[in-house]
Design a protein around this motif. Structure first.
Motif, PDB file in Angstrom:
ATOM      1  N   UNK A 103      36.135   2.131  -0.827  1.00 14.80           N
ATOM      2  CA  UNK A 103      35.694   1.200  -1.667  1.00 14.80           C
ATOM      3  C   UNK A 103      34.723   0.030  -2.033  1.00 14.80           C
ATOM      4  N   UNK A 104      34.034   0.413  -2.881  1.00 16.16           N
ATOM      5  CA  UNK A 104      33.161  -1.348  -2.612  1.00 16.16           C
ATOM      6  C   UNK A 104      33.152  -2.404  -3.141  1.00 16.16           C
ATOM      7  N   UNK A 105      32.812  -3.303  -2.720  1.00 18.53           N
ATOM      8  CA  UNK A 105      33.225  -4.856  -2.832  1.00 18.53           C
ATOM      9  C   UNK A 105      32.978  -4.869  -4.519  1.00 18.53           C
ATOM     10  N   UNK A 106      34.275  -6.433  -4.530  1.00 17.05           N
ATOM     11  CA  UNK A 106      34.042  -6.464  -5.890  1.00 17.05           C
ATOM     12  C   UNK A 106      34.543  -4.637  -7.102  1.00 17.05           C
ATOM     13  N   UNK A 108      37.856  -2.563  -7.931  1.00 17.32           N
ATOM     14  CA  UNK A 108      39.140  -2.487  -8.505  1.00 17.32           C
ATOM     15  C   UNK A 108      40.318  -2.325  -6.951  1.00 17.32           C
ATOM     16  N   UNK A 109      39.328  -1.928  -6.052  1.00 17.91           N
ATOM     17  CA  UNK A 109      40.193  -1.043  -4.681  1.00 17.91           C
ATOM     18  C   UNK A 109      40.054  -2.221  -3.748  1.00 17.91           C
ATOM     19  N   UNK A 110      38.918  -2.652  -3.725  1.00  8.97           N
ATOM     20  CA  UNK A 110      38.421  -2.828  -2.494  1.00  8.97           C
ATOM     21  C   UNK A 110      39.499  -3.677  -1.471  1.00  8.97           C
ATOM     22  N   UNK A 111      40.450  -4.749  -2.334  1.00  8.32           N
ATOM     23  CA  UNK A 111      41.026  -5.976  -0.907  1.00  8.32           C
ATOM     24  C   UNK A 111      41.704  -5.151  -1.140  1.00  8.32           C
ATOM     25  N   UNK A 112      42.025  -3.780  -2.296  1.00 12.31           N
ATOM     26  CA  UNK A 112      43.829  -3.323  -1.249  1.00 12.31           C
ATOM     27  C   UNK A 112      43.943  -2.382   0.023  1.00 12.31           C
ATOM     28  N   UNK A 113      41.844  -1.507   0.181  1.00 17.40           N
ATOM     29  CA  UNK A 113      41.303  -1.476   1.459  1.00 17.40           C
ATOM     30  C   UNK A 113      41.691  -1.832   2.656  1.00 17.40           C
ATOM     31  N   UNK A 114      41.206  -3.239   1.978  1.00 21.13           N
ATOM     32  CA  UNK A 114      40.959  -3.885   3.544  1.00 21.13           C
ATOM     33  C   UNK A 114      42.237  -4.646   3.823  1.00 21.13           C
ATOM     34  N   UNK A 115      42.991  -4.923   2.450  1.00 22.36           N
ATOM     35  CA  UNK A 115      44.512  -5.233   3.402  1.00 22.36           C
ATOM     36  C   UNK A 115      45.430  -4.194   4.001  1.00 22.36           C
ATOM     37  N   UNK A 116      45.273  -3.040   3.560  1.00 28.55           N
ATOM     38  CA  UNK A 116      45.763  -2.189   4.249  1.00 28.55           C
ATOM     39  C   UNK A 116      45.112  -2.224   6.067  1.00 28.55           C
ATOM     40  N   UNK A 144      29.279  11.497  -0.974  1.00 31.35           N
ATOM     41  CA  UNK A 144      28.145  10.825  -1.622  1.00 31.35           C
ATOM     42  C   UNK A 144      27.533  10.347  -0.143  1.00 31.35           C
ATOM     43  N   UNK A 145      26.302   9.926  -0.324  1.00 34.60           N
ATOM     44  CA  UNK A 145      25.514   9.092   1.516  1.00 34.60           C
ATOM     45  C   UNK A 145      26.674   7.869   0.589  1.00 34.60           C
ATOM     46  N   UNK A 146      26.691   7.291  -0.339  1.00 38.15           N
ATOM     47  CA  UNK A 146      26.915   5.634   0.058  1.00 38.15           C
ATOM     48  C   UNK A 146      28.540   5.980   0.198  1.00 38.15           C
ATOM     49  N   UNK A 147      29.331   7.205  -0.234  1.00 35.01           N
ATOM     50  CA  UNK A 147      30.567   7.514   0.408  1.00 35.01           C
ATOM     51  C   UNK A 147      30.818   7.100   1.781  1.00 35.01           C
ATOM     52  N   UNK A 148      29.649   8.333   2.391  1.00 35.69           N
ATOM     53  CA  UNK A 148      29.972   7.902   3.951  1.00 35.69           C
ATOM     54  C   UNK A 148      29.450   6.299   4.603  1.00 35.69           C
ATOM     55  N   UNK A 149      28.902   6.309   4.481  1.00 36.21           N
ATOM     56  CA  UNK A 149      28.150   4.996   5.005  1.00 36.21           C
ATOM     57  C   UNK A 149      29.893   3.608   4.422  1.00 36.21           C
ATOM     58  N   UNK A 150      29.900   3.817   3.603  1.00 43.77           N
ATOM     59  CA  UNK A 150      31.348   3.227   3.465  1.00 43.77           C
ATOM     60  C   UNK A 150      32.220   3.118   3.794  1.00 43.77           C
ATOM     61  N   UNK A 151      32.824   4.168   4.280  1.00 35.33           N
ATOM     62  CA  UNK A 151      33.990   5.034   4.859  1.00 35.33           C
ATOM     63  C   UNK A 151      33.666   4.102   6.529  1.00 35.33           C
ATOM     64  N   UNK A 152      32.317   4.803   6.563  1.00 33.40           N
ATOM     65  CA  UNK A 152      32.041   5.223   8.519  1.00 33.40           C
ATOM     66  C   UNK A 152      32.525   2.992   8.826  1.00 33.40           C
ATOM     67  N   UNK A 153      31.787   2.370   7.578  1.00 35.92           N
ATOM     68  CA  UNK A 153      32.538   1.086   8.416  1.00 35.92           C
ATOM     69  C   UNK A 153      33.627   0.545   7.988  1.00 35.92           C
ATOM     70  N   UNK A 154      34.330   1.191   7.475  1.00 32.06           N
ATOM     71  CA  UNK A 154      35.734   1.200   7.647  1.00 32.06           C
ATOM     72  C   UNK A 154      36.648   1.642   8.940  1.00 32.06           C
ATOM     73  N   UNK A 155      36.004   2.908   9.144  1.00 28.42           N
ATOM     74  CA  UNK A 155      36.325   3.609  10.488  1.00 28.42           C
ATOM     75  C   UNK A 155      36.056   2.005  11.672  1.00 28.42           C
TER      76      UNK A 155
END
Length: 298
Positions: A103-106, A108-116, A144-155
């Motif tokens: 989920x990208x910052x801003x 709907x799910x961004x805060x939920x993702x990072x809270x978990x 997508x490549x953007x999905x990959x980048x944001x997933x990698x950041x979370x990991x």
């Protein structure tokens, strides 16, 4: 507590193998709590009653405030662990099937993702779990490549937080080998790896499971899921579907796999549950199949 003893009395009388000799070679046989009859309710007692050694636990859903993260729930699980001697080997962040890890910052799910993510490591530490398993399907599939980048950041965040306590992080996904290696290199953490599943790649990705093992075995953690079915996820007992379960087991044996093999067939859910009057009979049969598959390579 009386209900626990009813479960045990009813199931133990049918458990021919018992808990002696339950470990085959260097493999620990367990299950995912969400796959057991009752979808995890009384999973520790059920696992003990059928001779399993280990459980992977689901963290739960946001709508229930992630039950496993609550100290009260953790105390219950630890008490059950002491009572029944079951190891908790993994925590699954199962809500990522419903909310996008990338989920990208801003949004709907961004805060939920990072809270978990922030609650996952303290939960694993409290329960003595050594692997946090992160599913990458449905809402969290990397497309997508953007999905990959944001997933990698979370990991990266999860690996850094978990690494302080010797906890590994493993991604369960259906990325082709080249794409997974790309993700692995982007995360760039020693405690990051792959969580293999014996049917996901074949059913959801159209890949040969053995071909995935050939390419990605060096990246795997020491746990994996097994399930089977005729081109349907968890639609049949192990070895009765199209995933070539026995080929995967033979490959792992030939490469001296040691670690955990966790059942993930859904025994009280159609279509599998139609194969017996009692889902516990299906569970016991799958345990027998798995043990024989491993022993068959001795």
């Amino acid at each position: 507590m009386e209900f626990y003893h009813i479960i045990l009395n009813n199931l133990k009388k049918n458990d021919k193998d018992g808990r002696e000799g339950k470990r085959v070679k260097n493999v620990v046989i367990g299950a995912c709590d969400w796959a057991l009859p009752g979808n995890g309710l009384y999973a520790t007692a059920i696992a003990a009653s059928v001779g399993l050694d280990a459980l992977s636990l689901k963290i739960g859903l946001c709508e229930n405030d992630y039950p496993l993260t609550q100290p009260e729930m953790q105390r219950i699980y630890l008490e059950e662990q002491q009572k029944y001697g079951i190891e908790y080997c993994a925590i699954a962040l199962n809500d990522f099937d419903n909310i996008p890890m990338h989920a990208r910052k801003g949004t709907e799910h961004y805060d939920t993702v990072w809270g978990m993510l922030k609650r996952a490591v303290p939960t694993a530490k409290a329960l003595g779990v050594k692997i946090i398993q992160v599913p990458g399907f449905a809402a969290s599939e990397i497309k997508t490549e953007a999905d990959m980048q944001h997933s990698a950041k979370a990991f990266q965040y999860l690996c850094d937080a978990a690494g302080e306590y010797g906890i590994q992080v493993a991604s369960e996904n259906i990325l082709d080998p080249e794409r997974f290696v790309q993700l692995y290199e982007m995360v760039d953490r020693k405690n990051f790896g792959l969580y293999f599943d014996s049917q996901n790649y074949q059913v959801s990705g159209g890949f040969s499971e053995v071909a995935i093992l050939d390419k990605l075995y060096p990246y795997m953690c020491n746990q994996l899921h097994v399930k089977d079915g005729p081109d349907v996820m968890s639609g049949g007992l192990l070895g009765t579907g199209t995933s070539k379960f026995y080929d995967s087991m033979a490959w792992l044996d030939a490469h001296d796999y040691s670690g955990y093999i966790l059942l993930e067939n859904y025994y009280d859910v159609y279509p599998l549950r139609a194969q017996a009057d009692n889902p516990y009979d299906l569970l016991r049969e799958d345990i027998k199949i798995l043990k024989n598959a491993i022993r068959g390579n001795d």
